[in-house]
Design a protein around this motif. Structure first.
Motif, short mmCIF file in Angstrom:
data_model
loop_
_atom_site.label_atom_id
_atom_site.label_comp_id
_atom_site.label_asym_id
_atom_site.label_seq_id
_atom_site.Cartn_x
_atom_site.Cartn_y
_atom_site.Cartn_z
N TRP A 184 6.22 -8.09 0.33
CA TRP A 184 5.52 -8.62 -0.58
C TRP A 184 4.25 -7.86 -1.12
N GLY A 185 3.94 -6.89 -0.10
CA GLY A 185 2.85 -5.98 -0.40
C GLY A 185 3.39 -5.00 -1.55
N TYR A 186 4.78 -4.57 -1.40
CA TYR A 186 5.38 -3.73 -2.55
C TYR A 186 5.66 -4.34 -3.86
N ILE A 187 6.06 -5.67 -3.73
CA ILE A 187 6.17 -6.25 -4.97
C ILE A 187 5.09 -6.67 -5.85
N GLY A 188 4.05 -7.13 -4.92
CA GLY A 188 2.76 -7.56 -5.21
C GLY A 188 1.89 -6.44 -6.01
N SER A 189 1.91 -5.22 -5.51
CA SER A 189 1.26 -4.12 -6.00
C SER A 189 1.78 -3.51 -7.36
N CYS A 190 3.05 -4.21 -7.67
CA CYS A 190 3.61 -3.83 -8.99
C CYS A 190 2.55 -4.46 -10.09
N ILE A 191 1.97 -5.64 -10.21
CA ILE A 191 1.36 -6.22 -10.93
C ILE A 191 0.12 -5.54 -11.45
N LEU A 194 7.17 5.93 -13.26
CA LEU A 194 8.12 4.97 -13.37
C LEU A 194 9.24 5.04 -12.21
N ALA A 195 9.37 6.30 -11.65
CA ALA A 195 10.26 6.37 -10.46
C ALA A 195 9.57 5.82 -9.25
N LEU A 196 8.34 5.97 -9.02
CA LEU A 196 7.62 5.32 -7.86
C LEU A 196 7.42 3.89 -8.09
N LEU A 197 7.48 3.39 -9.26
CA LEU A 197 7.46 1.79 -9.55
C LEU A 197 8.84 1.42 -9.01
N LEU A 198 9.67 2.13 -9.31
CA LEU A 198 11.30 1.75 -8.84
C LEU A 198 11.14 1.80 -7.11
N THR A 199 10.61 2.59 -6.49
CA THR A 199 10.37 2.67 -5.24
C THR A 199 9.87 1.19 -4.81
N GLN A 200 8.94 0.57 -5.18
CA GLN A 200 8.42 -0.40 -5.08
C GLN A 200 9.38 -1.63 -5.10
N LEU A 201 10.09 -1.62 -6.33
CA LEU A 201 11.11 -2.50 -6.44
C LEU A 201 12.28 -2.59 -5.62
N VAL A 202 12.69 -1.43 -5.18
CA VAL A 202 13.70 -1.34 -4.28
C VAL A 202 13.14 -1.65 -3.02
N ALA A 203 12.07 -1.37 -2.42
CA ALA A 203 11.58 -1.44 -1.27
C ALA A 203 11.32 -3.08 -0.82
N PHE A 204 11.11 -4.10 -2.02
CA PHE A 204 11.06 -5.33 -1.69
C PHE A 204 12.18 -6.10 -0.96
#
Length: 409
Positions: free
Chosen positions: A149-156, A271-281
């Motif tokens: 949830w940290g990964y997906i939440g930090s995307c906001i 954008l690649a590091l944003l993808l990291t967060q989305l994959v990590a969730f």
């Protein structure tokens, strides 16, 4: 176990991961790019920029490695953990909120170090709270949910910050104002996500208040350090953790700086590091489910070997699409290796000494990060090749894997 839902306090503990992960995302993306902008404006070369960024990250980790065990030991005293946690959170939030104020690259790094010290120190108390907020059999799942949830939440806040920075001209504000708003937004997000845990956390495992809390804490710490040598499983695990987590934290701290030094497009890196967060969730949650069926030790071994492969792949990286591939691979295992490392350790230590032991754990974690970031910077400067520094990390993962195999027998 299968049907047990998360309790309120477990959710509040997880929520702090959502808050502090916003700062982690900044450290991995906008902060090094902004530092690159400041450094370039003063004539700093790409290689030196990467090295100075690595040194700054190293200074922050050394400071926390030195004070962490003492603070963690003091935190085990009844009533001390929550206020110490609050103090470090406030230091991190304050540093994050004023990061855009310095216009000189060196002063910027000084403020960054303070913010990172606050963040890293807060994790000593936060991680040690795991023994108070959940049951031993749920530690793997709760710890994994925190990272997920940290990964997906930090995307906001990150996406909002990205819009401010990339579209500042259309919005009608300067780049400086966009960075100011971005840093302030993430600081507020971090602080607000901390409030529920602060209001509801109760320290259930503790040592009664002695006559001299600080002095006695030093005595307990030295006694524990001596005792750890006789506890082979804990000692070997800490050694293994020192090596394999070194590569993980170094990759987190230096991914964007590394990509920038190779001359890759800044927007593509973000954008690649944003993808990291989305994959990590989903991957972190997937490993949480696997932890119910397989031993934590086995899952950790898989993660370490995966990172060994990732570091070898990064050595030859020189194209944008390869950085995107790296982002996906890191996302698959980043949350799992951190969450399972934390819960594995929490399970093998005395609960009433969790702060003390996690202070030592932080030496091995953040102290290892100091070694990794420093070596990457030094090798890059000596060889004048940014890729060369990354090869050091593969050696760290290999050593960590061998030691963990011994620790988990």
């Amino acid at each position: 176990m299968e049907n047990k839902k998360l309790t309120k306090i477990e959710k509040y503990w997880i929520l702090y991961d959502v808050g502090n992960s916003a700062f982690v995302m900044l450290v991995a993306t906008l902060i090094p790019i902004y530092f690159n902008y400041l450094a370039e404006s003063e004539g700093i070369s790409k290689v030196d920029y990467l090295a100075y960024w690595g040194y700054a990250a190293s200074v922050a980790t050394v400071i926390v490695a030195l004070i962490g065990p003492v603070l963690g030991t003091i935190a085990d005293t009844k009533g001390f953990k929550k206020p110490l946690f609050l103090a470090t959170v406030l230091l991190g939030v304050a540093g994050c909120s004023v990061l855009s104020f310095p216009t000189n690259w060196l002063l910027f790094l000084a403020v960054f170090v303070l913010a990172k010290v606050g963040y890293n120190a807060s994790l000593i108390f936060y991680d040690s709270m795991l023994v108070d907020v959940t049951e031993p059999e749920k530690m793997d799942a709760v710890s994994s949910h925190g990272y997920a949830w940290g990964y997906i939440g930090s995307c906001i806040p990150f996406v909002a910050s990205l819009i401010l920075v990339l579209m500042h001209e259309k919005i009608g504000i300067s780049m400086g104002m966009a960075m100011t708003l971005a840093f302030l937004l993430n600081a507020v997000w971090w602080l607000l996500a901390t409030v529920p845990l602060l209001r509801n956390y109760e320290q259930s495992h503790y040592i009664d208040l002695p006559k001299h809390p600080v002095k006695d804490s030093f005595s307990r710490l030295f006694a524990t350090l001596k005792d750890i040598k006789s506890q082979k499983h804990i000692f070997l695990y800490l050694l293994a953790f020192f090596f394999f987590i070194d590569g993980v934290y170094t990759i987190i701290d230096m991914a964007t700086a590394y990509g920038s030094a190779l001359g890759l497009d800044s927007q593509g890196l973000l954008l690649a590091l944003l993808l990291t967060q989305l994959v990590a969730f989903p991957c972190a949650l997937f490993f949480a489910r696997l932890s119910k069926q397989y031993e934590t030790a086995l899952l950790l071994k898989i993660c370490i070997l995966a990172y060994l492969g990732i570091s070898l792949f990064a050595v030859q990286l020189d194209k944008q699409w390869e950085f995107w591939m790296l982002a996906v691979l890191v996302g698959m295992f980043q949350g799992a290796i951190q969450a399972l490392s934390r819960s594995y350790f929490a399970r093998i230590i005395p609960a009433e000494k969790s702060g003390e032991y996690f202070g030592i754990y932080d030496i091995c974690g953040k102290g290892a990060s100091f070694l990794g970031t420093t070596l990457v910077g030094l090798v890059a400067q000596i060889t004048n090749i940014a890729n060369a520094g990354v090869g050091v990390l593969a050696v760290m993962f290999a050593i960590g894997f061998l030691l963990f195999c011994k620790a988990s027998k």
